[in-house]
Scaffold this motif. Structure first.
Motif, PDB file in Angstrom:
ATOM      1  N   ILE A   7       0.867  -1.181   0.000  1.00 38.48           N
ATOM      2  CA  ILE A   7       0.000   0.000   0.000  1.00 38.48           C
ATOM      3  C   ILE A   7       0.899   1.226   0.000  1.00 38.48           C
ATOM      4  O   ILE A   7       1.727   1.409   0.901  1.00 38.48           O
ATOM      5  N   GLY A   8       0.760   2.070  -1.011  1.00 43.78           N
ATOM      6  CA  GLY A   8       1.667   3.199  -1.182  1.00 43.78           C
ATOM      7  C   GLY A   8       2.914   2.724  -1.914  1.00 43.78           C
ATOM      8  O   GLY A   8       2.842   1.929  -2.848  1.00 43.78           O
ATOM      9  N   SER A  10       5.138   4.466  -3.759  1.00 36.03           N
ATOM     10  CA  SER A  10       5.392   5.006  -5.098  1.00 36.03           C
ATOM     11  C   SER A  10       6.698   5.783  -5.195  1.00 36.03           C
ATOM     12  O   SER A  10       7.101   6.161  -6.287  1.00 36.03           O
ATOM     13  N   ASN A  32      -2.503   2.242  -4.664  1.00 35.23           N
ATOM     14  CA  ASN A  32      -2.347   3.664  -4.385  1.00 35.23           C
ATOM     15  C   ASN A  32      -3.465   4.437  -5.061  1.00 35.23           C
ATOM     16  O   ASN A  32      -4.349   3.845  -5.691  1.00 35.23           O
ATOM     17  N   ARG A  33      -3.426   5.750  -4.926  1.00 35.09           N
ATOM     18  CA  ARG A  33      -4.513   6.582  -5.461  1.00 35.09           C
ATOM     19  C   ARG A  33      -4.370   6.864  -6.948  1.00 35.09           C
ATOM     20  O   ARG A  33      -5.171   7.606  -7.516  1.00 35.09           O
ATOM     21  N   HIS A  44      -1.337  -3.112 -10.558  1.00 30.25           N
ATOM     22  CA  HIS A  44      -1.662  -1.801 -10.006  1.00 30.25           C
ATOM     23  C   HIS A  44      -3.163  -1.705  -9.743  1.00 30.25           C
ATOM     24  O   HIS A  44      -3.977  -1.847 -10.662  1.00 30.25           O
ATOM     25  N   ARG A  49      -6.955   4.620   0.283  1.00 29.81           N
ATOM     26  CA  ARG A  49      -6.921   3.775   1.467  1.00 29.81           C
ATOM     27  C   ARG A  49      -7.730   4.359   2.629  1.00 29.81           C
ATOM     28  O   ARG A  49      -8.035   3.649   3.587  1.00 29.81           O
TER      29      ARG A  49
END
Length: 309
Positions: A7-8, A10, A32-33, A44, A49
């Motif tokens: 999670i995250g 990047s 991620n967003r 991806h 979150r």
């Protein structure tokens, strides 16, 4: 092949971790967003979150051997993650911080038992959604997030308490650049009346550590820090040395940093009124081999500032 969800991740050591997992043959899913694509080879998923429904929809029926949560900053985020991943993950690795020890002022490096997350009160009603509040209560947010994962019924988790990270040409924090600019210009560095040391870890080493932790079976808090505490004076000496080695000291001729006592709310990065030394003995006993901060510090300075090695 392990199924790993990150999670995250990047940027900075997160993207290095993903690269290591892929190289090890893991199937990696990055959540991620959508602001940054993961390294090639990773799956991806785009989700917020902080939005439980968004996270559930993005994950679908997926299950994982390990989740590595790089961006859990509050107990509210931890509660969402715990609900969403309960029953679909065997082990949860949360990236925590040395800042959980912000109230544990000790001259000796602190061990994990100095902050037992099972005893930390959790208050999800605080304004954790306010970025200013969250930033101002970074250590407390991480402490309470750990407490959520540690609560009964047991959720198999690891809280990696990361020392201050240095190194890498992609260091986005600007902390070493802060000192380089002051050494070049002769502008004073703001410090407390008594400046305390801290432990550090190189960006590549923390990526190694997290990749190692993914493959282990231990649970609970674990400190991740290179060997040896470092004072701000020594850090500034390394920055000055890096500028001289690169022939780029702004005409300072190896000028040393100038320190000046400043207000508590205006201190320079890594200027601490309390010690942030961590004992890495648990991780060492579990089998991870740390490097020594003083061995990699000169390289970390030159690669971050872009000066020749």
């Amino acid at each position: 092949m392990r199924e790993v969800c990150v999670i995250g991740g990047s940027r900075y050591f997160g993207k290095r971790l993903i690269g290591r997992l892929l190289s090890a043959g893991d199937r990696v899913t990055v959540v991620n967003r959508g602001s940054a694509a993961p390294p090639a080879g990773a799956v991806h998923l785009v989700a917020d979150r902080d939005d439980e429904g968004s996270l559930v929809r993005a994950l679908g029926s997926r299950a994982f051997d390990v989740v590595v949560d790089q961006v859990c900053y509050t107990p509210v985020q931890a509660q969402i993650a715990r609900r969403v991943f309960a029953g679909r993950v065997r082990r949860y690795v949360m990236t925590s911080t040395v800042e959980v020890y912000e109230y544990e002022d000790s001259a000796d490096p602190v061990g994990e038992d100095a902050v037992d997350p099972r005893t930390v009160p959790v208050d999800p009603g605080l304004p954790w959604g306010d970025p200013e509040f969250r930033d101002a209560h970074y250590g407390e947010g991480k402490r309470q997030a750990e407490a959520v994962f540690a609560a009964e019924p047991a959720f198999p988790y690891v809280a990696v308490r990361v020392a201050h990270v240095l190194g890498g040409a992609d260091d986005f924090t600007g902390r070493l650049a802060h000192y380089a600019e002051r050494i070049r210009s002769g502008e004073p560095v703001a410090v407390p009346a008594v400046n305390r040391p801290a432990t550090y870890i190189h960006v590549e080493e923390i990526a190694d550590f997290l990749a190692w932790a993914v493959g282990e079976e231990f649970t609970g808090p674990v400190n991740a820090a290179s060997h040896g505490v470092l004072g701000l004076e020594e850090l500034c000496e390394a920055v000055s040395g890096g500028l001289v080695a690169g022939g780029e000291d702004g005409g300072g001729g190896g000028r040393a940093a100038v320190f000046r006592v400043g207000p508590a709310d205006g201190l320079s990065p890594f200027a601490f009124t309390r010690s942030y030394g961590m004992d890495n003995g648990r991780a060492t006993r579990l089998g991870f081999t740390f490097t020594r901060t003083r061995d990699w510090l000169p390289h970390a300075v030159t690669e971050t500032l872009g000066t020749p090695h």
